[in-house]
Design a protein around this motif. Structure first.
Motif, PDB file in Angstrom:
ATOM      1  N   LYS A 167       2.425 -21.710  14.373  1.00 46.96           N
ATOM      2  CA  LYS A 167       1.005 -21.638  13.036  1.00 46.96           C
ATOM      3  C   LYS A 167       1.798 -21.085  11.706  1.00 46.96           C
ATOM      4  N   VAL A 168       0.834 -21.994  10.911  1.00 41.98           N
ATOM      5  CA  VAL A 168       0.649 -22.290   9.072  1.00 41.98           C
ATOM      6  C   VAL A 168      -0.389 -21.519   9.126  1.00 41.98           C
ATOM      7  N   THR A 169      -0.129 -19.953   8.067  1.00 38.31           N
ATOM      8  CA  THR A 169      -1.326 -19.896   7.658  1.00 38.31           C
ATOM      9  C   THR A 169      -0.924 -19.585   5.777  1.00 38.31           C
ATOM     10  N   GLY A 170      -1.727 -19.625   5.327  1.00 41.10           N
ATOM     11  CA  GLY A 170      -1.512 -19.559   3.937  1.00 41.10           C
ATOM     12  C   GLY A 170      -2.196 -17.612   3.665  1.00 41.10           C
ATOM     13  N   ARG A 171      -1.335 -16.710   2.378  1.00 39.96           N
ATOM     14  CA  ARG A 171      -0.859 -15.725   2.274  1.00 39.96           C
ATOM     15  C   ARG A 171      -1.340 -15.824   1.118  1.00 39.96           C
ATOM     16  N   SER A 172      -1.040 -14.757   0.073  1.00 37.84           N
ATOM     17  CA  SER A 172      -1.698 -14.191  -1.357  1.00 37.84           C
ATOM     18  C   SER A 172      -0.165 -14.353  -2.088  1.00 37.84           C
ATOM     19  N   PRO A 173      -0.796 -15.710  -3.068  1.00 41.07           N
ATOM     20  CA  PRO A 173       0.221 -15.914  -3.607  1.00 41.07           C
ATOM     21  C   PRO A 173       0.771 -15.432  -4.549  1.00 41.07           C
ATOM     22  N   MET A 174       2.377 -15.322  -5.766  1.00 38.56           N
ATOM     23  CA  MET A 174       2.431 -14.685  -6.130  1.00 38.56           C
ATOM     24  C   MET A 174       2.120 -14.188  -7.407  1.00 38.56           C
ATOM     25  N   MET A 175       2.222 -13.146  -8.454  1.00 39.10           N
ATOM     26  CA  MET A 175       1.532 -12.723 -10.202  1.00 39.10           C
ATOM     27  C   MET A 175       1.647 -13.677 -10.592  1.00 39.10           C
ATOM     28  N   PHE A 176       3.371 -14.128 -10.591  1.00 32.33           N
ATOM     29  CA  PHE A 176       3.466 -14.917 -11.359  1.00 32.33           C
ATOM     30  C   PHE A 176       3.994 -16.654 -11.293  1.00 32.33           C
ATOM     31  N   GLY A 196      11.324 -18.087 -14.160  1.00 33.25           N
ATOM     32  CA  GLY A 196      10.392 -19.141 -15.950  1.00 33.25           C
ATOM     33  C   GLY A 196      11.197 -18.052 -16.928  1.00 33.25           C
ATOM     34  N   PRO A 197      10.341 -18.787 -18.153  1.00 32.98           N
ATOM     35  CA  PRO A 197      10.755 -18.135 -19.214  1.00 32.98           C
ATOM     36  C   PRO A 197      10.287 -16.729 -19.845  1.00 32.98           C
ATOM     37  N   LYS A 198      11.558 -15.693 -20.330  1.00 38.26           N
ATOM     38  CA  LYS A 198      10.223 -14.767 -20.396  1.00 38.26           C
ATOM     39  C   LYS A 198      10.107 -14.482 -19.504  1.00 38.26           C
ATOM     40  N   ILE A 199      10.142 -14.071 -18.373  1.00 32.89           N
ATOM     41  CA  ILE A 199       9.760 -13.693 -17.172  1.00 32.89           C
ATOM     42  C   ILE A 199      10.434 -12.449 -16.559  1.00 32.89           C
ATOM     43  N   THR A 200      10.539 -11.017 -16.919  1.00 30.53           N
ATOM     44  CA  THR A 200      11.078 -10.097 -16.213  1.00 30.53           C
ATOM     45  C   THR A 200      10.667  -9.555 -15.215  1.00 30.53           C
ATOM     46  N   ALA A 201       9.648  -9.998 -14.545  1.00 32.19           N
ATOM     47  CA  ALA A 201       8.713  -9.553 -13.155  1.00 32.19           C
ATOM     48  C   ALA A 201       9.461  -8.852 -12.481  1.00 32.19           C
ATOM     49  N   VAL A 202       9.389  -7.906 -11.234  1.00 26.25           N
ATOM     50  CA  VAL A 202      10.201  -8.406 -10.136  1.00 26.25           C
ATOM     51  C   VAL A 202       9.122  -8.165  -9.174  1.00 26.25           C
ATOM     52  N   GLU A 203       8.595  -8.666  -8.306  1.00 28.27           N
ATOM     53  CA  GLU A 203       7.996  -8.649  -7.663  1.00 28.27           C
ATOM     54  C   GLU A 203       7.789  -8.146  -5.824  1.00 28.27           C
ATOM     55  N   GLU A 204       7.098  -7.296  -5.268  1.00 26.31           N
ATOM     56  CA  GLU A 204       7.173  -7.144  -4.549  1.00 26.31           C
ATOM     57  C   GLU A 204       6.370  -7.560  -3.375  1.00 26.31           C
ATOM     58  N   LYS A 211      -0.076  -8.664  -0.247  1.00 26.60           N
ATOM     59  CA  LYS A 211       0.136  -7.593  -1.371  1.00 26.60           C
ATOM     60  C   LYS A 211       0.605  -8.213  -2.039  1.00 26.60           C
ATOM     61  N   TRP A 212       0.744  -8.767  -3.380  1.00 27.53           N
ATOM     62  CA  TRP A 212       1.940  -8.454  -4.419  1.00 27.53           C
ATOM     63  C   TRP A 212       1.718  -7.811  -5.151  1.00 27.53           C
ATOM     64  N   VAL A 213       2.778  -6.619  -5.601  1.00 27.80           N
ATOM     65  CA  VAL A 213       2.523  -5.761  -6.810  1.00 27.80           C
ATOM     66  C   VAL A 213       3.912  -5.800  -7.155  1.00 27.80           C
ATOM     67  N   VAL A 214       4.227  -5.255  -8.309  1.00 25.41           N
ATOM     68  CA  VAL A 214       4.727  -5.457  -9.748  1.00 25.41           C
ATOM     69  C   VAL A 214       5.290  -3.984 -10.051  1.00 25.41           C
ATOM     70  N   VAL A 215       7.260  -3.718  -9.429  1.00 22.46           N
ATOM     71  CA  VAL A 215       7.833  -2.413  -9.303  1.00 22.46           C
ATOM     72  C   VAL A 215       9.024  -2.248 -10.416  1.00 22.46           C
ATOM     73  N   THR A 216       9.100  -3.244 -10.738  1.00 19.14           N
ATOM     74  CA  THR A 216      10.453  -3.411 -11.821  1.00 19.14           C
ATOM     75  C   THR A 216      10.109  -3.880 -12.910  1.00 19.14           C
ATOM     76  N   ALA A 218      13.561  -7.095 -14.971  1.00 17.27           N
ATOM     77  CA  ALA A 218      14.844  -6.832 -15.376  1.00 17.27           C
ATOM     78  C   ALA A 218      15.231  -6.916 -16.429  1.00 17.27           C
ATOM     79  N   THR A 219      16.302  -6.827 -16.577  1.00 16.85           N
ATOM     80  CA  THR A 219      16.618  -6.791 -18.177  1.00 16.85           C
ATOM     81  C   THR A 219      16.714  -7.934 -18.640  1.00 16.85           C
ATOM     82  N   ARG A 220      16.742  -8.953 -18.336  1.00 20.21           N
ATOM     83  CA  ARG A 220      17.209 -10.458 -18.525  1.00 20.21           C
ATOM     84  C   ARG A 220      16.341 -11.233 -17.966  1.00 20.21           C
ATOM     85  N   SER A 221      15.340 -12.528 -17.811  1.00 21.46           N
ATOM     86  CA  SER A 221      15.035 -13.675 -17.388  1.00 21.46           C
ATOM     87  C   SER A 221      16.186 -14.361 -16.269  1.00 21.46           C
TER      88      SER A 221
END
Length: 415
Positions: A167-176, A196-204, A211-216, A218-221
């Motif tokens: 089975k294939v089910t839809g789940r929540s997309p990333m925040m970015f 992506g440009p200037k995307i330094t957020a690391v999502e969990e 559910k997606w959340v930003v946990v930290t 990165a020092t560079r994208s």
């Protein structure tokens, strides 16, 4: 019997059915209970029911999930997966997922049974996933496996494919909205970075809560990076820096020192401590074209214009100070056919399958390349699959990907 009962209550029930040697009427009472009380499989408490269900053949699991909601829920539980692992009912399987206009295709190769690819077609099982969602999947998506479930993570959508039920089910997309990003599963959760440009957020991503959340941050994208994980560390490997426009790579960056640093380096994020460890650089430089984790090591395939080199990084932190954490070792490069030219039209992916490393050519039609160059090689097709055995230190060739599996994303799952 209540669905909340446990094995202790069940043991009490069984003992109550045994005759009491001091009771002269026990035979009659026991006979009466025998005819009036029937214990069925569904009446078993959860722990005993899971013990029974975990021993069935994997081909029967789709049918079991249709019995009732309770069984379907138990089959999704981590306890069921752990029971099957304990009983030796799990196998490592390599999945190559490709997309069409209205469906997804999965080619499966089970290492423990045979070396034949088996292709299956699966559709969405609810309205959350419509055929247009499949567009662009999974050529630019990333795959991560948690147990028997594969998460197909795209720019604006996430799908979960259950390898047991199909089975294939839809789940929540990333925040970015990310493209060509790094993704890896660590301790039952999925982490993504870059893309992506200037995307330094690391999502969990938490599969239980969807559910997606930003946990930290990165020092560079990075763009075009690859993810892997060993011993609780999320590795963000390779990639380049996007240009100011955000639509294409800056030509200046691709030839500068900064781009070179990105292309041959790894950033290490300790998931539990929520801190970044010291970055590491691939010896000899080059551009990382594929990477994966296998057997406590990170394997990195680097391109040097006209040749490839394969490196192994010791990522076993739990081995202690003497375990060699951080040591690099160059190993035998994959024996690619001479007709395959290392350029931007040919793309590879690495997948760790147990202790072994599988290299798959996932895009770039070799026949087209040869025709454009005025050459022809009979029998040479795209979808080349090679496997490296670290014990023997040798490469071997497996069956090519099926013809309908093109521009695939690959991952290993236990199922």
């Amino acid at each position: 019997m209540s669905e909340t009962c446990n094995s202790r209550h069940f043991s009490w029930l069984m003992k109550s059915c045994f005759p009491n040697p001091n009771d002269n009427n026990s035979a009659v009472v026991s006979l009466h209970h025998h005819h009036c009380s029937v214990t069925t499989l569904s009446s078993l408490p959860d722990d005993l029911l899971l013990e029974c269900l975990s021993r069935v053949d994997s081909s029967s699991i789709p049918s079991l999930s249709l019995v009732c909601r309770r069984w379907a829920k138990l089959l999704l539980s981590p306890v069921f997966f752990n029971f099957r692992r304990h009983h030796g009912r799990l196998q490592h399987a390599l999945f190559a997922v490709s997309a069409a206009d209205s469906a997804l295709f999965a080619a499966t190769l089970r290492f423990d049974t045979d070396s034949i690819w088996k292709v299956s077609v699966f559709l969405a099982d609810n309205d959350a996933v419509s055929p247009p969602t499949f567009h662009g999947f999974p050529s630019h998506a990333r795959l991560s496996a948690i147990g028997p479930r594969i998460y197909i993570i795209g720019r604006n959508a996430t799908l979960r494919y259950d390898t047991w039920t199909g089975k294939v089910t839809g789940r929540s997309p990333m925040m970015f909205s990310r493209k060509k990003f790094a993704a890896a599963a660590v301790s039952g959760k999925i982490y993504v970075a870059g893309g992506g440009p200037k995307i330094t957020a690391v999502e969990e991503y938490d599969p239980e809560e969807d559910k997606w959340v930003v946990v930290t941050h990165a020092t560079r994208s990075r763009y075009g990076c690859i993810g892997a994980s060993v011993d609780g560390v999320f590795y963000v490997i390779g990639g380049l820096k996007l240009g100011a426009s955000g639509n294409e790579l800056s030509r200046a960056a691709t030839t500068g020192a900064e781009a070179h640093l990105y292309a041959s380096s790894m950033d290490l994020f300790d998931v539990e401590a929520r801190e970044w460890l010291r970055s590491r650089a691939v010896p000899g430089g080059g551009c990382v074209v594929a990477a994966c984790a296998a057997g406590g090591y990170i394997y990195v395939l680097a391109s040097h214009a006209v040749e490839l080199s394969l490196w192994r990084f010791d990522a076993r932190r739990k081995m202690g100070a003497s375990g060699g954490f951080g040591e690099w070792c160059r190993i035998s490069s994959p024996p690619l056919p001479a007709q395959i030219r290392v350029d931007s039209t040919v793309r590879f992916t690495c997948v760790g399958v147990g202790e072994k490393v599988v290299l798959v050519q996932v895009s770039g039609c070799i026949d087209d390349l040869l025709r454009r160059s005025g050459r022809f090689a009979r029998g040479l097709k795209e979808g080349l699959v090679l496997v490296y055995d670290p014990v023997a230190g040798e490469w071997s060739r497996l069956a090519n990907l099926p013809e309908m599996i093109r521009r695939a994303a690959c991952v290993c799952a236990e199922c």
